[in-house]
Design an enzyme around this catalytic site. Sequence first.
Site, short mmCIF file in Angstrom:
data_model
loop_
_atom_site.label_atom_id
_atom_site.label_comp_id
_atom_site.label_asym_id
_atom_site.label_seq_id
_atom_site.Cartn_x
_atom_site.Cartn_y
_atom_site.Cartn_z
NE ARG A 105 8.48 -57.05 38.17
CZ ARG A 105 7.35 -56.61 37.59
NH1 ARG A 105 7.30 -56.38 36.30
NH2 ARG A 105 6.27 -56.41 38.31
CG HIS B 249 8.81 -52.29 35.91
ND1 HIS B 249 9.30 -53.08 34.89
CD2 HIS B 249 9.10 -51.02 35.59
CE1 HIS B 249 9.86 -52.29 33.97
NE2 HIS B 249 9.75 -51.04 34.37
CE1 TYR C 47 2.54 -56.24 37.94
CE2 TYR C 47 2.24 -53.93 38.56
CZ TYR C 47 3.07 -55.01 38.31
OH TYR C 47 4.42 -54.85 38.45
C1 LIG Z 1 10.24 -47.50 23.73
C2 LIG Z 1 9.76 -47.50 25.16
N1 LIG Z 1 8.43 -47.56 25.41
C3 LIG Z 1 7.99 -47.57 26.69
C4 LIG Z 1 8.87 -47.51 27.73
C5 LIG Z 1 8.37 -47.54 29.18
N2 LIG Z 1 8.70 -48.86 29.77
C6 LIG Z 1 9.72 -48.97 30.64
S1 LIG Z 1 9.92 -50.56 31.15
C7 LIG Z 1 8.61 -51.10 30.24
C8 LIG Z 1 8.21 -52.57 30.25
C9 LIG Z 1 9.29 -53.49 29.77
O1 LIG Z 1 8.93 -54.82 29.98
P1 LIG Z 1 9.84 -56.02 29.54
O2 LIG Z 1 10.37 -55.77 28.16
O3 LIG Z 1 9.09 -57.27 29.75
O4 LIG Z 1 11.12 -55.93 30.51
P2 LIG Z 1 11.22 -56.06 32.11
O5 LIG Z 1 11.25 -54.65 32.65
O6 LIG Z 1 10.05 -56.84 32.59
O7 LIG Z 1 12.52 -56.73 32.38
C10 LIG Z 1 8.03 -50.04 29.54
C11 LIG Z 1 6.85 -50.17 28.66
C12 LIG Z 1 10.25 -47.42 27.42
N3 LIG Z 1 11.18 -47.38 28.38
N4 LIG Z 1 10.68 -47.44 26.13
#
Ligand SMILES: Cc1ncc(C[n+]2csc(CCOP(=O)(O)OP(=O)(O)O)c2C)c(N)n1
Length: 371
Positions: free
Chosen positions: A261, A265, A274
């Site tokens: 990425r 985020h 980080y």
């Molecule tokens: C069930 C849940 N827990 C926490 C969150 C908060 N949250 C939003 S994005 C994220 C990280 C996701 O990371 P990843 O699965 O690696 O996907 P990326 O955004 O890097 O594509 C979190 C913890 C959420 N949206 N849903």
Amino acid sequence: MSGGDPQLVQLLTPEGERVEHPDYHLQLSDQEYRDFYRDMELIRRVDFEATALQRQGELGIWASLLGQEAAQIGSGRALKPQDMAFPTYREHGVAWCRGIDPINILCTWRGNDQGAWDPKVHRCQLYTIVIGAQTLHATGYAMGIVKDGKVGGDDPAKNEATIVYFGDGATSQGDVNEAFIWSSVFAAPLVFFCQNNQYAISEPLERQTRVPLYQRANGFGFPGVRVDGNDVLATYAVTTAALDRARSGDGPSFIEAYTYRMGAHTTNDDPTKYRIASEVESWKLKDPVARMKSFLIRQQLADNDYFDSVRADADALAAKLRSEVLALTDPAPLSMFDHVFPNGSAELDAQRAGFARYLDSFADAPAGGSR
Ligand SMILES: Cc1ncc(C[n+]2csc(CCOP(=O)(O)OP(=O)(O)O)c2C)c(N)n1
């Protein structure tokens, strides 16, 4: 194996050199190669414009796909019209491949609607914000199409497959692991497409797993493969094979698209808190769009006029998107209760009435009131 890493399927080196892989053979027309580049360039431009619009207050928030174009365009173009995709919230390139107008995506991030495309028409579900939840929806859908007789039939052109997108962080969710078990045991025609972009917001991959993600699939009883997610040709070839397997009734597969990425985020986030700059710099050398451009130049498949015309198309697309966003009007607040259930619901009706009373209460407020 190519590319110096035996774990990684690669058909294009970071320098744009074409390499062969013993398990994945790909021969496309010159036009198809150019189209991959065009898709990536256009969706990157949409992403830049959306980021700018958010910074100017026109979108509430934006999740950039910068760096993940090859993973999304390669896998998205591997889908056949009848297949069904279940995205998370960053899959703008996949949505593009499914014929969804980018303005519909931006509407969601502006808070104008809750997803403005018809999943049946585009064969792509709405974005999911709850991490990993859509893997269970996809599993149920995939089990359903088996029961409908749409998988493993005599005419391969008519068989259907399902693909579900999620990130490295999502693999830590219980839902995702349940989806692995159910799809495996019921041989669901499903491709789990994990974009390992190395971070779950600020949590690096090593806080999600002690083994490479693709190896987990084995423990659940289906094949897993790691592909260079910055190589559009490799992601296309690997996803095509996994979808074919699903359509013919041989069950699920797991693809780990190893990528990065490049941006934050979301626009709410500051990645400099980080991760170190040198890491980002090293991944810039693997840029998926530049890689495909180098390939086209090396193979003499495109000249400056071609690249200029793609740039002009991208600029026109971005300008159109901007004017469409600026022309949007705010929806009526109560419209958020519409289209939730086809036949309504008593609970929802009560919520709508409560919210209407709340809005009405402002009518009596003194001008400039202190509420
Ligand atoms: C069930 C849940 N827990 C926490 C969150 C908060 N949250 C939003 S994005 C994220 C990280 C996701 O990371 P990843 O699965 O690696 O996907 P990326 O955004 O890097 O594509 C979190 C913890 C959420 N949206 N849903």
